[in-house]
Design an enzyme around this catalytic site. Sequence first.
Site, PDB file in Angstrom:
ATOM      1  N   SER A 197       0.526  -1.058  -0.003  1.00 45.82           N
ATOM      2  CA  SER A 197       0.266   0.061   0.025  1.00 45.82           C
ATOM      3  C   SER A 197       0.984   1.248   0.111  1.00 45.82           C
ATOM      4  CB  SER A 197      -1.096  -0.012   1.228  1.00 45.82           C
ATOM      5  OG  SER A 197      -0.091   0.210   2.420  1.00 45.82           O
ATOM      6  N   LYS A 198       0.208   2.323  -0.238  1.00 45.15           N
ATOM      7  CA  LYS A 198       0.975   3.708  -0.151  1.00 45.15           C
ATOM      8  C   LYS A 198       1.256   3.973   1.188  1.00 45.15           C
ATOM      9  CE  LYS A 198      -1.643   7.684   0.341  1.00 45.15           C
ATOM     10  NZ  LYS A 198      -2.091   8.724   0.134  1.00 45.15           N
ATOM     11  N   ARG A 199       0.684   3.533   2.241  1.00 49.15           N
ATOM     12  CA  ARG A 199       1.255   3.548   3.765  1.00 49.15           C
ATOM     13  C   ARG A 199       2.715   2.629   3.664  1.00 49.15           C
ATOM     14  NH1 ARG A 199      -4.130   3.354   5.061  1.00 49.15           N
ATOM     15  NH2 ARG A 199      -4.867   5.227   6.132  1.00 49.15           N
TER      16      ARG A 199
END
Length: 507
Positions: A261-263
């Site tokens: 994910s982006k996180r």
Amino acid sequence: MADKKVRVRFAPSPTGGLHLGGVRTVLFNYLFAKQHGGDFVLRIEDTDQSRYVAGAEEYIMECLNWCGLIPDESPAVGGKYAPYRQSERKAIYREYAERLVMQGHAYYAFDTPDELDKNRKEIPNFQYGHAYRDTLRNSLTLKQAQVDQLLKDGEPHVIRIKMPVDETIHFEDMIRGHVSFNTSESDDKVLLKADGMPTYHLAVVVDDYLMKITHAFRGEEWLPSAPIHLLLWGYLGWRADMPQWAHLPLILKPDGHGKLSKRDGARLGFPVYAMSWLDEKTGELTPGFRELGFLPEAFLNLLAMLGWNDGTNEEIFSLDELVGKFSIERVNKGGAKFDYEKAKWFNSEWIKKSEAGSLKSEVRKVFEDKGVVVPDSDYFLTVIDLVKERCTLLPDFYQQSAYFFEQPREYDLAAVKPKWTDTKTDFFKSFITMLGNAEPSILGPELEIAFKALAEEQGIKPGELMLPLRIMLVGGKFGPHVFDIAVILGLTETIARIEKALPIFSE
């Protein structure tokens, strides 16, 4: 379907940055289409206007252009199945939703958002499906006259698919083989929203049919939606024209636990978007592979190897080579762990194998961003060729070669001052004289021989002088062979740099 022209599509929602998993889906679509002489279609699925982000569509198309994955049909170039934005096809979908209602495969639901929220709060794991549909406000429970009146009065409503109870449906996935589902596990998804816009479930089926899509590649997260889509293809009488599906494996976090994910990228310090994306609402800038210095060739190469290989140990492939070698049968079922160090390795390999001429525009931009103007000359190309083996990302060209275009602003004095002597000062004064008398066409090996001979003549080990010369020319302990640097700089500039540094070293 074997006699039909291959047509594939990538259908993103314009809601934000383009994840590397999305680009891999584009890549596999593109490779399959081009391998079979088919068409690659870009269709924008913007039916959820609440999530629409201005500029996201243009960003998606710029990402594809950067990668060299150019659609044959798209909102930008058009095509015979236009329009290619679902919001512009709104009038098409109601006809098919109403047909499903008439056939008894769908129904009107008049429940308000508040009523549905109340059910969700009061009933654990509430789903609008076979277990509860008969207790709710819809055309299955209301009398026909009531339904007709509500529709006449313009009462807000949605159209939901009526999922059959306890039926097994199945299909053959190009990657996963035989896949089956029990219909009772799916709820009655909304097909047409109250604003007249279709949901993904209806729109993807209608558009794939009308655009004659033959193969649909999508992420495995869409597998739970497959039973709805299978039923719609059948209910609408199009099952014979249904595309072959391939549900691609996920790209996983580096530890293999869960989807990347982006996180994860923010937490671990690497990009997950193809290009940088600025969220205008929050002001958050998410870095992309392009802006961090990846070549598009390397980006596509690393994506291809996430879940696919050609059966050999070869890892470096151009886009044309991938078109020739790709096969859906060699796509893995399991997820592929993302390794940023391996991603950088792909980039370094592509920088090494790229000709200086193909790199110069990107390298020039790196220098311009630093306020350094570089000439469009053979000198510039020579510099690129000399240092490219030392560069992993494009910004590395600045660190590895800025000294070819501007004199060092500071020196690594700690590496030379403690061992500096007057004898070394005298040596470099003699070396300046020697350079002044040398032929301008002298080559690196010849200069090295002369340098070492002068050192031996003055009773100094050449190894004690090489590092000071390097720091005089470049400012630090880095760069290619020091005599190659001197020759490329030219004898006049080499003399000037030694003359500039010598008093500082001798202080």
